[in-house]
Write a protein that holds these residues in place. Sequence first.
Motif, mmCIF file in Angstrom:
data_model
loop_
_atom_site.group_PDB
_atom_site.id
_atom_site.type_symbol
_atom_site.label_atom_id
_atom_site.label_comp_id
_atom_site.label_asym_id
_atom_site.label_seq_id
_atom_site.Cartn_x
_atom_site.Cartn_y
_atom_site.Cartn_z
ATOM 1 N N LEU A 120 13.620 6.675 -4.892
ATOM 2 C CA LEU A 120 14.353 7.812 -4.327
ATOM 3 C C LEU A 120 15.291 8.426 -5.372
ATOM 4 C CD1 LEU A 120 15.285 6.370 -0.797
ATOM 5 C CD2 LEU A 120 13.388 7.882 -1.390
ATOM 6 N N TYR A 171 15.645 13.765 -3.095
ATOM 7 C CA TYR A 171 16.386 12.619 -2.560
ATOM 8 C C TYR A 171 17.558 12.241 -3.457
ATOM 9 C CZ TYR A 171 12.072 12.386 0.089
ATOM 10 O OH TYR A 171 11.003 12.706 0.882
ATOM 11 N N GLU A 172 18.271 13.229 -3.927
ATOM 12 C CA GLU A 172 19.387 12.959 -4.821
ATOM 13 C C GLU A 172 20.714 12.839 -4.080
ATOM 14 O OE1 GLU A 172 17.982 14.958 -8.986
ATOM 15 O OE2 GLU A 172 18.600 16.338 -7.413
ATOM 16 N N ALA A 195 19.979 12.908 2.278
ATOM 17 C CA ALA A 195 18.525 13.043 2.193
ATOM 18 C C ALA A 195 17.855 11.671 2.175
ATOM 19 C CB ALA A 195 18.154 13.825 0.939
ATOM 20 N N ARG A 196 18.457 10.714 1.482
ATOM 21 C CA ARG A 196 17.875 9.371 1.430
ATOM 22 C C ARG A 196 17.881 8.714 2.804
ATOM 23 N NH1 ARG A 196 21.526 7.707 -3.768
ATOM 24 N NH2 ARG A 196 20.440 8.973 -5.332
ATOM 25 N N PHE A 200 15.264 10.267 5.019
ATOM 26 C CA PHE A 200 13.928 9.803 4.665
ATOM 27 C C PHE A 200 13.688 8.383 5.187
ATOM 28 C CE2 PHE A 200 11.546 7.046 1.798
ATOM 29 C CZ PHE A 200 10.300 7.641 1.847
ATOM 30 N N ASP A 208 24.731 7.259 -0.611
ATOM 31 C CA ASP A 208 25.007 8.130 -1.752
ATOM 32 C C ASP A 208 25.308 7.348 -3.029
ATOM 33 O OD1 ASP A 208 27.343 7.067 -0.834
ATOM 34 O OD2 ASP A 208 28.507 8.928 -0.944
ATOM 35 N N ARG A 253 19.076 4.210 -4.879
ATOM 36 C CA ARG A 253 18.044 5.008 -5.538
ATOM 37 C C ARG A 253 16.646 4.421 -5.369
ATOM 38 N NH1 ARG A 253 20.294 7.142 -11.384
ATOM 39 N NH2 ARG A 253 21.752 8.714 -10.555
ATOM 40 N N ASP A 274 6.105 11.849 3.228
ATOM 41 C CA ASP A 274 6.184 12.555 1.943
ATOM 42 C C ASP A 274 5.001 12.132 1.083
ATOM 43 O OD1 ASP A 274 6.707 13.663 -0.526
ATOM 44 O OD2 ASP A 274 8.841 13.191 -0.510
#
Length: 798
Positions: A456, A461-462, A466-467, A470, A615, A620, A647
């Motif tokens: 991610l 997905y930054e 958003a993460r 998802f 965040d 990640r 996705d």
Amino acid sequence: MNDLRYALRQLRKNPLFTLIAVLTLALGIGIDTAIFSAAKETLRPSLPFRESERLVRIYQVPEGSSVRVSPRVPAFIAVRDGAESLESVVGSRFSNFTLHTPDGPERLVGNAVTAGWLETLGVQPALGRDFTPDEEAAGEGSGVVLVSHQVWRTRLGGSEDAVGSTLRLNGRPHVVVGVLPPGFHFPYDAHLWVPLRPTEADAGFWALNIPARLKPGVSVAAARADLAALTERVAPTLPGFTPGTTFTAVPIREVMVEDEGRTVLALAAAVGFLLLVVCANLANLLLARALARESEFAVRASLGASRGRLVRQSLVESTTLGLIGGALGLGVAYAAVDFLGFLLPGDFSYLGLGVRLDVIALVFAAALSIGTGLLMGILPALRGSATNPADAMREGGRSGGSRRRAGVGRGLVVAELAVTLVLLTGVGLMVRDVQRQQALDLGYEAQGLLVFSVPLEEAPYETGEARMAFAQRLLSELESRPDVATAGAVNLFPRHQGNTLAEVVPEGREPAPGERLAVNYRLVSAGYLESLGVPLLRGRMIAKTDQAGTQLVGLVSASLAERLWPGEDPVGKRVRDQRAGQDVPWVTVVGVVGDVRQSDDVLDSWYVPFAQAADSRFARQLAVVARGLSDNPPPVGTVRDALRAVDPELPIFSATTARALTADLLARERRGAWLGTAFGAFGLLLASLGIYGSISYAVARRTREFGLRMALGSDRRRILNGLLGEVSRMVLMGGAIGLAGAVILARVLGASLAEVGPFDPVAFGAALILLTLAALGAGLLPALRATRISPLEALRHE
């Protein structure tokens, strides 16, 4: 030359003996040579770095601890700019890359490396060039990449024109500027390298792998003293730097080998013991041959041959046997080296290194062949050459010599049994350790669980929002599939490579100077721990309502709860990560769960909701678990379809079952234990043959005696008991000597045993019982044959 020709004639005259001896020697010398090659490459690898003896890796070591910790970015900058003993200091950060291809996304392991990485290591690109100063200054946004030789061949067609082509990595174009040498994947089995420019934003997160090159003439000890002085100067200015921690330098060779060579050394010791058993066994055979040739030696002595001449002739014969066995053993070694590649430390594969037969190994094999020939031949040569011509010609002289040689033969068998017991005990300790590790309670139910990872890092997905969105969509999609019972997500699954740690401080308790309570730090979704089957011991689990913007909550493992609040109820207590500074908010403990064996077998664990930390850079990468409706995990195709529905641009990587993951962690130790077991079985077979041969010889020597005793009314059982008593005495003597040797070996192996003590009674007892049963079984057959000897047969024998 005359001695050699005579020795070859003697070996041709006894083809069965020669065949058995040569094959036994070939196996022993061949396997020993292969293990030697593995040990040599493990302990003194030929590293593909320029002047590798000047390369070190920088660590920081907390006060009163031997644990090496990879420094973070501020510490890296301090060492790079302030160490006077180091010529250059560079750092790398493990990174995963998504390579977008026409066939779909693909996952590749890579590294982000600081300026001067290849120059410090002393490695030149096979094609193209290194990064330019401008590219290094731009860092990961430079849009350039170095690729492995394998990627160049498989993804770029292996053409020189590939330099300058473009790869789409993590959604962004990257120009290929160079190709690294074949087999080079250092570190972390990497295939891609991009520039890294550390910034203050990375200060509290990234730990770096920091190689450094010593200045010419500077020793490792001098570098450590310099780094200790540097620590005193800069420690107060480093954020999150625990008081009492010191920088240190460790030679790169030592870092790469570490404890990984212990399996190779254990097997090398096992093969050494096995070779001693081979020598004792063949010495017994040669002793029997020397007895059969007693008249020959007597005649030659009566014709003027000196004892030294007879000894030399016998040693030439045994050495010739050893050299023939060694020549065939090279074929065995050549076949074994590929198989033994699994014994090498994992880092070696990153450098294109492997087990191979080189000139040193060939010299070792030759020396081993000669040494084995001399060792197994010296005693038979001395005893055979001691024949008195008059005694040998006299009718009754034979029995006295036979008794002396029988005593020597029994001594060799005792030595054989002792060495075999040492070998069996060492193998038993290895096997027991692997069994105990396999039987460890993981803290969760691995059966029926599928694990896979999703990156991610890249757009879209930054952001944490958003993460989290998802993760929620993917988990919902998975749970809607008919063959998935439950699903959950975590930043790092237990026992995966690497770890994420936090330094927990409970509210109301200031840590003592130098105190560092490192715990596993995990970001988990609602339902993750339930999917693993981790029990809730107190309070509640992470819930879907634990979202960003709500009260910060977390769970602690039972071991961490007991350490922080012994005898108290942890629910409602508050903790925080002291590495993140004094301004981070407190996290309220809402539940206590069972211990789970995470990376490095650290039991203390702290779990926080993924939604409340999405965040952070820990989020990640997402590891997803899916439990099947039965004991069978869901098919990989099911999770691929679910990910495509959410996705289609994201790849799945490291997809495996939890069972396979835990099994892979012990693969090297398990294969080493099986190999050691094979050596032990071979040694036990040789020892049994030694017992069989010794008792058979005793029966043949005493045929007339047994026949007469039975003719005079002696009980057959007394004869049987007498021979088995002889076996028992040899076993007792060999067992006593072997136990002493096994105790010494156990002390040596103690540091290598993770889950059993060096004096494990099961391993010692099993080895002793197995040896005793094998020896008694081997002696029983010729003993039973002795009870069937008739007086007429005895007279004919005489």
